[in-house]
Design a protein around this motif. Structure first.
Motif, short mmCIF file in Angstrom:
data_model
loop_
_atom_site.label_atom_id
_atom_site.label_comp_id
_atom_site.label_asym_id
_atom_site.label_seq_id
_atom_site.Cartn_x
_atom_site.Cartn_y
_atom_site.Cartn_z
N GLY A 33 -18.74 90.01 43.04
CA GLY A 33 -18.04 88.25 43.43
C GLY A 33 -18.59 87.40 44.11
N THR A 34 -18.50 86.00 44.01
CA THR A 34 -19.38 85.26 44.93
C THR A 34 -18.19 85.22 46.58
OG1 THR A 34 -19.82 83.76 42.64
CG2 THR A 34 -19.47 82.62 45.22
N TRP A 35 -18.48 84.86 47.56
CA TRP A 35 -17.96 85.10 48.35
C TRP A 35 -18.56 83.86 49.69
CZ3 TRP A 35 -15.17 88.85 50.19
CH2 TRP A 35 -14.91 90.48 48.77
N LEU A 36 -17.43 83.27 50.36
CA LEU A 36 -17.16 82.54 51.11
C LEU A 36 -17.89 82.29 52.35
CD1 LEU A 36 -17.59 79.03 51.83
CD2 LEU A 36 -15.32 79.42 51.47
N ASN A 37 -18.54 82.00 53.42
CA ASN A 37 -19.00 82.54 54.57
C ASN A 37 -17.93 81.86 55.56
OD1 ASN A 37 -21.09 81.81 57.31
ND2 ASN A 37 -20.26 84.12 57.15
N VAL A 38 -16.52 81.91 56.08
CA VAL A 38 -15.56 81.43 56.51
C VAL A 38 -15.78 82.11 58.59
CG1 VAL A 38 -14.30 81.58 54.59
CG2 VAL A 38 -14.39 83.73 56.48
N PRO A 57 -21.07 72.40 55.12
CA PRO A 57 -21.45 73.07 53.49
C PRO A 57 -21.19 74.15 52.68
CG PRO A 57 -23.55 72.39 54.78
CD PRO A 57 -22.41 72.30 55.12
N ALA A 58 -20.53 74.76 51.64
CA ALA A 58 -20.54 76.05 51.36
C ALA A 58 -21.21 76.46 51.12
CB ALA A 58 -19.77 76.06 50.12
N LEU A 59 -21.49 78.14 52.44
CA LEU A 59 -22.07 79.14 52.80
C LEU A 59 -22.31 80.25 51.72
CD1 LEU A 59 -23.33 78.70 56.53
CD2 LEU A 59 -24.41 78.02 54.23
N THR A 60 -22.59 80.54 50.88
CA THR A 60 -22.39 81.60 49.69
C THR A 60 -23.01 82.88 49.49
OG1 THR A 60 -22.60 80.80 47.62
CG2 THR A 60 -20.44 79.90 48.87
N ILE A 61 -22.70 83.59 49.25
CA ILE A 61 -23.58 84.68 48.69
C ILE A 61 -22.40 85.14 47.18
CG2 ILE A 61 -22.36 87.06 49.88
CD1 ILE A 61 -24.76 87.71 50.38
N ARG A 62 -23.09 85.43 46.28
CA ARG A 62 -23.08 86.51 45.10
C ARG A 62 -23.72 87.78 44.95
NH1 ARG A 62 -21.59 84.38 40.08
NH2 ARG A 62 -20.65 82.35 40.93
N LEU A 63 -22.98 88.23 44.99
CA LEU A 63 -23.29 89.29 44.27
C LEU A 63 -22.38 90.40 43.14
CD1 LEU A 63 -21.83 91.30 48.10
CD2 LEU A 63 -24.20 90.84 47.26
N GLU A 64 -23.50 90.91 42.27
CA GLU A 64 -23.25 90.37 40.51
C GLU A 64 -22.90 91.97 40.09
OE1 GLU A 64 -22.35 88.45 38.75
OE2 GLU A 64 -23.49 86.60 39.82
N ARG A 65 -22.49 92.67 38.95
CA ARG A 65 -22.26 94.37 39.20
C ARG A 65 -23.17 94.58 38.80
NH1 ARG A 65 -15.87 92.21 35.97
NH2 ARG A 65 -15.56 92.87 38.21
N MET A 73 -27.26 80.40 51.69
CA MET A 73 -27.70 81.18 53.24
C MET A 73 -28.92 81.53 53.27
SD MET A 73 -24.38 83.10 53.68
CE MET A 73 -24.24 83.23 55.28
N GLU A 74 -29.13 81.22 54.67
CA GLU A 74 -30.86 81.48 55.08
C GLU A 74 -31.27 82.98 54.66
OE1 GLU A 74 -34.34 80.23 58.80
OE2 GLU A 74 -32.04 78.65 58.22
N PHE A 76 -30.08 85.59 53.51
CA PHE A 76 -29.79 86.08 52.46
C PHE A 76 -30.92 85.97 50.68
CE2 PHE A 76 -26.86 86.92 54.22
CZ PHE A 76 -26.50 88.26 54.57
N SER A 77 -31.17 84.26 50.94
CA SER A 77 -31.95 83.78 50.35
C SER A 77 -33.16 83.76 50.07
CB SER A 77 -32.36 82.10 49.79
OG SER A 77 -33.24 82.27 51.62
N LYS A 78 -33.29 84.90 50.19
CA LYS A 78 -34.57 85.06 49.19
C LYS A 78 -34.55 86.92 49.04
CE LYS A 78 -35.61 87.62 54.11
NZ LYS A 78 -37.24 88.21 55.01
N PHE A 79 -33.13 87.46 49.36
CA PHE A 79 -33.72 88.20 48.48
C PHE A 79 -32.44 89.02 46.70
CE2 PHE A 79 -32.61 89.32 53.08
CZ PHE A 79 -33.34 89.86 53.07
N ARG A 80 -32.84 89.30 45.64
CA ARG A 80 -32.55 89.30 45.04
C ARG A 80 -32.24 90.45 44.19
NH1 ARG A 80 -33.43 84.66 46.04
NH2 ARG A 80 -35.17 83.59 45.47
N PHE A 81 -31.53 91.75 45.10
CA PHE A 81 -31.23 92.52 44.05
C PHE A 81 -30.66 93.46 46.21
CE2 PHE A 81 -34.88 91.65 41.95
CZ PHE A 81 -34.08 91.70 40.62
N TYR A 82 -29.47 93.91 45.50
CA TYR A 82 -29.16 94.94 46.44
C TYR A 82 -28.69 96.28 46.12
CZ TYR A 82 -24.13 94.21 44.87
OH TYR A 82 -22.75 94.53 43.99
#
Length: 144
Positions: A33-38, A57-65, A73-74, A76-82
């Motif tokens: 899902g999409t997560w907001l850094n709080v 500004p909203a700092l988010t990370i989206r983790l797809e299935r 976010m600085e 995590f921005s270079k990553f494409r997979f987890y």
């Protein structure tokens, strides 16, 4: 009548199964899902400090299935997979697709511990001895 019950049981089993494709499902928690850094937490040497992160500004990370990741976010921005550890306690991020192999988390630098505080997702930095984390609030379901 017996054959109808067997067919009914088979249909219920068929429709209740789903493939998780390696995303975390731990009780009520799903990491896709999409997560907001709080919040962020760290130890300056004595005690532990937790600070709120501004939502604008909203700092988010989206983790797809499908195990893809995107972020503004600085860190995590270079990553494409987890990928997740088999016990779903760690997550590792990759710039290139590592393939279907379960990763060896012992030597990977882009590894974070996964913790849940209620519905908040906390990613703990690897190697931070006294504790450091980023806290995320769930925003939206994954796109896929």
């Amino acid at each position: 009548m017996k054959s109808r019950l067997i067919v009914l049981a088979f249909m219920m089993l068929l429709f209740s199964c789903r493939e998780d494709s390696g995303f975390l499902k731990n009780g009520d928690h799903e990491i896709a899902g999409t997560w907001l850094n709080v919040e962020k937490g760290y130890s300056p040497g004595a005690g532990y400090v937790t600070e709120e992160v501004p939502e604008n500004p909203a700092l988010t990370i989206r983790l797809e299935r499908d195990l893809r990741v995107s972020s503004n976010m600085e860190a995590f921005s270079k990553f494409r997979f987890y990928r997740l550890s088999s016990d779903s306690s760690r997550i590792v991020f990759y710039e290139a697709d590592p393939g279907p192999v379960t990763p060896d988390f012992s030597g990977v630098q882009n590894t974070y511990g996964i913790e849940w505080a209620g519905s908040m997702l906390k990613l703990s930095y690897r190697g931070c001895i006294e504790g450091c984390h980023l806290g995320f609030r769930y925003l939206a379901k994954p796109a896929n």
